[in-house]
Scaffold this motif. Structure first.
Motif, PDB file in Angstrom:
ATOM      1  N   PHE A 145      15.756   4.724   6.176  1.00 14.79           N
ATOM      2  CA  PHE A 145      16.194   6.095   6.423  1.00 14.79           C
ATOM      3  C   PHE A 145      17.661   6.079   6.824  1.00 14.79           C
ATOM      4  O   PHE A 145      18.185   5.044   7.245  1.00 14.79           O
ATOM      5  N   ASP A 146      18.310   7.214   6.750  1.00 13.41           N
ATOM      6  CA  ASP A 146      19.714   7.323   7.161  1.00 13.41           C
ATOM      7  C   ASP A 146      19.878   7.113   8.662  1.00 13.41           C
ATOM      8  O   ASP A 146      20.924   6.669   9.116  1.00 13.41           O
ATOM      9  N   ALA A 147      18.858   7.470   9.419  1.00 11.88           N
ATOM     10  CA  ALA A 147      18.866   7.338  10.877  1.00 11.88           C
ATOM     11  C   ALA A 147      17.429   7.037  11.300  1.00 11.88           C
ATOM     12  O   ALA A 147      16.492   7.195  10.504  1.00 11.88           O
ATOM     13  N   PRO A 148      17.225   6.611  12.538  1.00  6.99           N
ATOM     14  CA  PRO A 148      15.853   6.348  12.991  1.00  6.99           C
ATOM     15  C   PRO A 148      14.968   7.598  12.894  1.00  6.99           C
ATOM     16  O   PRO A 148      15.433   8.723  13.114  1.00  6.99           O
ATOM     17  N   VAL A 149      13.712   7.379  12.536  1.00  3.76           N
ATOM     18  CA  VAL A 149      12.745   8.482  12.469  1.00  3.76           C
ATOM     19  C   VAL A 149      12.507   8.987  13.885  1.00  3.76           C
ATOM     20  O   VAL A 149      12.227   8.204  14.791  1.00  3.76           O
ATOM     21  N   GLN A 150      12.619  10.290  14.061  1.00  2.53           N
ATOM     22  CA  GLN A 150      12.401  10.910  15.364  1.00  2.53           C
ATOM     23  C   GLN A 150      11.049  11.612  15.346  1.00  2.53           C
ATOM     24  O   GLN A 150      10.766  12.396  14.436  1.00  2.53           O
ATOM     25  N   SER A 151      10.231  11.350  16.346  1.00  2.00           N
ATOM     26  CA  SER A 151       8.866  11.875  16.393  1.00  2.00           C
ATOM     27  C   SER A 151       8.814  13.394  16.246  1.00  2.00           C
ATOM     28  O   SER A 151       7.994  13.916  15.486  1.00  2.00           O
ATOM     29  N   GLN A 182       0.380   9.776  10.995  1.00  2.00           N
ATOM     30  CA  GLN A 182       1.821   9.670  11.200  1.00  2.00           C
ATOM     31  C   GLN A 182       2.229   8.456  12.039  1.00  2.00           C
ATOM     32  O   GLN A 182       3.388   8.048  12.017  1.00  2.00           O
ATOM     33  N   SER A 183       1.291   7.843  12.726  1.00  2.00           N
ATOM     34  CA  SER A 183       1.614   6.632  13.493  1.00  2.00           C
ATOM     35  C   SER A 183       2.069   5.497  12.572  1.00  2.00           C
ATOM     36  O   SER A 183       2.697   4.543  13.037  1.00  2.00           O
ATOM     37  N   LEU A 184       1.783   5.600  11.271  1.00  2.00           N
ATOM     38  CA  LEU A 184       2.284   4.616  10.313  1.00  2.00           C
ATOM     39  C   LEU A 184       3.810   4.524  10.370  1.00  2.00           C
ATOM     40  O   LEU A 184       4.390   3.483  10.073  1.00  2.00           O
ATOM     41  N   MET A 185       4.442   5.621  10.781  1.00  2.00           N
ATOM     42  CA  MET A 185       5.901   5.690  10.796  1.00  2.00           C
ATOM     43  C   MET A 185       6.508   5.085  12.058  1.00  2.00           C
ATOM     44  O   MET A 185       7.714   5.168  12.256  1.00  2.00           O
ATOM     45  N   HIS A 186       5.692   4.455  12.888  1.00  2.00           N
ATOM     46  CA  HIS A 186       6.212   3.819  14.100  1.00  2.00           C
ATOM     47  C   HIS A 186       6.950   2.518  13.797  1.00  2.00           C
ATOM     48  O   HIS A 186       7.784   2.078  14.592  1.00  2.00           O
ATOM     49  N   VAL A 187       6.623   1.891  12.672  1.00  2.00           N
ATOM     50  CA  VAL A 187       7.285   0.633  12.313  1.00  2.00           C
ATOM     51  C   VAL A 187       7.916   0.817  10.926  1.00  2.00           C
ATOM     52  O   VAL A 187       7.239   0.707   9.909  1.00  2.00           O
ATOM     53  N   VAL A 188       9.209   1.104  10.934  1.00  2.00           N
ATOM     54  CA  VAL A 188       9.960   1.363   9.705  1.00  2.00           C
ATOM     55  C   VAL A 188      11.066   0.319   9.583  1.00  2.00           C
ATOM     56  O   VAL A 188      11.794   0.063  10.553  1.00  2.00           O
ATOM     57  N   GLU A 193       0.852  -1.180   0.000  1.00  2.00           N
ATOM     58  CA  GLU A 193       0.000   0.000   0.000  1.00  2.00           C
ATOM     59  C   GLU A 193       0.896   1.239   0.000  1.00  2.00           C
ATOM     60  O   GLU A 193       1.845   1.320   0.777  1.00  2.00           O
ATOM     61  N   VAL A 194       0.606   2.179  -0.884  1.00  2.00           N
ATOM     62  CA  VAL A 194       1.373   3.419  -0.965  1.00  2.00           C
ATOM     63  C   VAL A 194       0.453   4.558  -0.530  1.00  2.00           C
ATOM     64  O   VAL A 194      -0.615   4.751  -1.111  1.00  2.00           O
ATOM     65  N   VAL A 195       0.889   5.276   0.519  1.00  2.00           N
ATOM     66  CA  VAL A 195       0.042   6.313   1.103  1.00  2.00           C
ATOM     67  C   VAL A 195       0.841   7.580   1.391  1.00  2.00           C
ATOM     68  O   VAL A 195       2.052   7.522   1.617  1.00  2.00           O
ATOM     69  N   GLU A 196       0.123   8.692   1.392  1.00  2.00           N
ATOM     70  CA  GLU A 196       0.713   9.941   1.872  1.00  2.00           C
ATOM     71  C   GLU A 196       0.661   9.911   3.396  1.00  2.00           C
ATOM     72  O   GLU A 196      -0.382   9.620   3.987  1.00  2.00           O
ATOM     73  N   VAL A 197       1.776  10.200   4.023  1.00  2.00           N
ATOM     74  CA  VAL A 197       1.815  10.288   5.480  1.00  2.00           C
ATOM     75  C   VAL A 197       1.487  11.726   5.854  1.00  2.00           C
ATOM     76  O   VAL A 197       2.071  12.669   5.323  1.00  2.00           O
ATOM     77  N   THR A 198       0.527  11.873   6.764  1.00  2.00           N
ATOM     78  CA  THR A 198       0.079  13.192   7.206  1.00  2.00           C
ATOM     79  C   THR A 198       0.138  13.254   8.729  1.00  2.00           C
ATOM     80  O   THR A 198       0.434  12.250   9.385  1.00  2.00           O
ATOM     81  N   ALA A 213       4.788   6.849   1.865  1.00  2.00           N
ATOM     82  CA  ALA A 213       5.327   5.592   2.385  1.00  2.00           C
ATOM     83  C   ALA A 213       4.711   4.407   1.659  1.00  2.00           C
ATOM     84  O   ALA A 213       3.525   4.418   1.320  1.00  2.00           O
ATOM     85  N   ALA A 214       5.539   3.396   1.433  1.00  2.00           N
ATOM     86  CA  ALA A 214       5.069   2.104   0.927  1.00  2.00           C
ATOM     87  C   ALA A 214       5.085   1.144   2.102  1.00  2.00           C
ATOM     88  O   ALA A 214       6.103   1.008   2.789  1.00  2.00           O
ATOM     89  N   LEU A 215       3.937   0.511   2.336  1.00  2.00           N
ATOM     90  CA  LEU A 215       3.804  -0.392   3.484  1.00  2.00           C
ATOM     91  C   LEU A 215       3.569  -1.817   3.026  1.00  2.00           C
ATOM     92  O   LEU A 215       2.815  -2.065   2.083  1.00  2.00           O
ATOM     93  N   LEU A 216       4.209  -2.732   3.733  1.00  2.00           N
ATOM     94  CA  LEU A 216       4.016  -4.158   3.522  1.00  2.00           C
ATOM     95  C   LEU A 216       3.780  -4.772   4.890  1.00  2.00           C
ATOM     96  O   LEU A 216       4.650  -4.689   5.763  1.00  2.00           O
ATOM     97  N   ASP A 217       2.594  -5.308   5.097  1.00  2.00           N
ATOM     98  CA  ASP A 217       2.228  -5.909   6.387  1.00  2.00           C
ATOM     99  C   ASP A 217       2.443  -4.943   7.545  1.00  2.00           C
ATOM    100  O   ASP A 217       2.946  -5.315   8.605  1.00  2.00           O
ATOM    101  N   GLY A 218       2.106  -3.672   7.327  1.00  2.00           N
ATOM    102  CA  GLY A 218       2.200  -2.667   8.383  1.00  2.00           C
ATOM    103  C   GLY A 218       3.575  -2.100   8.616  1.00  2.00           C
ATOM    104  O   GLY A 218       3.770  -1.273   9.512  1.00  2.00           O
ATOM    105  N   VAL A 219       4.555  -2.513   7.817  1.00  2.00           N
ATOM    106  CA  VAL A 219       5.926  -2.028   7.958  1.00  2.00           C
ATOM    107  C   VAL A 219       6.244  -1.109   6.781  1.00  2.00           C
ATOM    108  O   VAL A 219       5.990  -1.460   5.624  1.00  2.00           O
TER     109      VAL A 219
END
Length: 143
Positions: free
Chosen positions: A28-34, A17-23, A8-13, A50-56
């Motif tokens: 990324f070059d470094a961990p995503v910081q809230s 933004q909680s979609l970005m909890h499991v990356v 699934e390809v979605v715009e993160v808003t 973001a492109a998601l596969l099984d919630g990741v």
């Protein structure tokens, strides 16, 4: 082989933004910081797809609408990336399609981006979407 139909390809808003909890590692070059994510998403002209596969999150693009006083808006595509083990499966193409649809909806007249000369997969991706390579000199200013 991964079935890209399950991606699934979605715009993160700010709303999702909680979609970005499991990356996935290595995306990324470094961990995503809230706090940085919130700041980035707070700007309506900053886009994260973001492109998601099984919630990741296994792929992403960052882009910015470039506003100017003398021309219509254009899109600067900063980066598209997919984790190494899922590259060359069409995921980056799906991400690019979403970004370009968003740019069209926004009213951007064009999209510009850069990549390294030896990044053949990226060049093929962009050229398969009608991009033509340009000759230019790139500078980095350090301060």
């Amino acid at each position: 082989m991964t079935d890209i139909g399950t991606i699934e390809v979605v715009e993160v808003t700010t709303e999702n933004q909680s979609l970005m909890h499991v990356v996935a590692d290595d995306l990324f070059d470094a961990p995503v910081q809230s706090n940085l994510l919130q700041s980035y998403l707070a700007e309506e002209t900053h886009w994260l797809v973001a492109a998601l596969l099984d919630g990741v999150v296994i792929g992403k693009a960052t882009a910015m609408v470039h506003r100017r006083p003398d021309k219509e808006d254009e899109l600067y595509l900063d980066e598209i990336d997919v984790i190494p083990e899922l590259r060359r499966k069409g995921i980056a193409k799906m991400i690019l399609k979403k970004v370009l649809e968003m740019a069209e909806d926004w009213g951007c007249e064009e999209c510009w981006l850069g990549t390294e000369k030896d990044n053949i997969p990226a060049r093929k991706l962009y050229e398969s979407n009608g991009a033509k390579p340009e000759d230019f000199v790139l500078y980095y200013l350090e301060y």
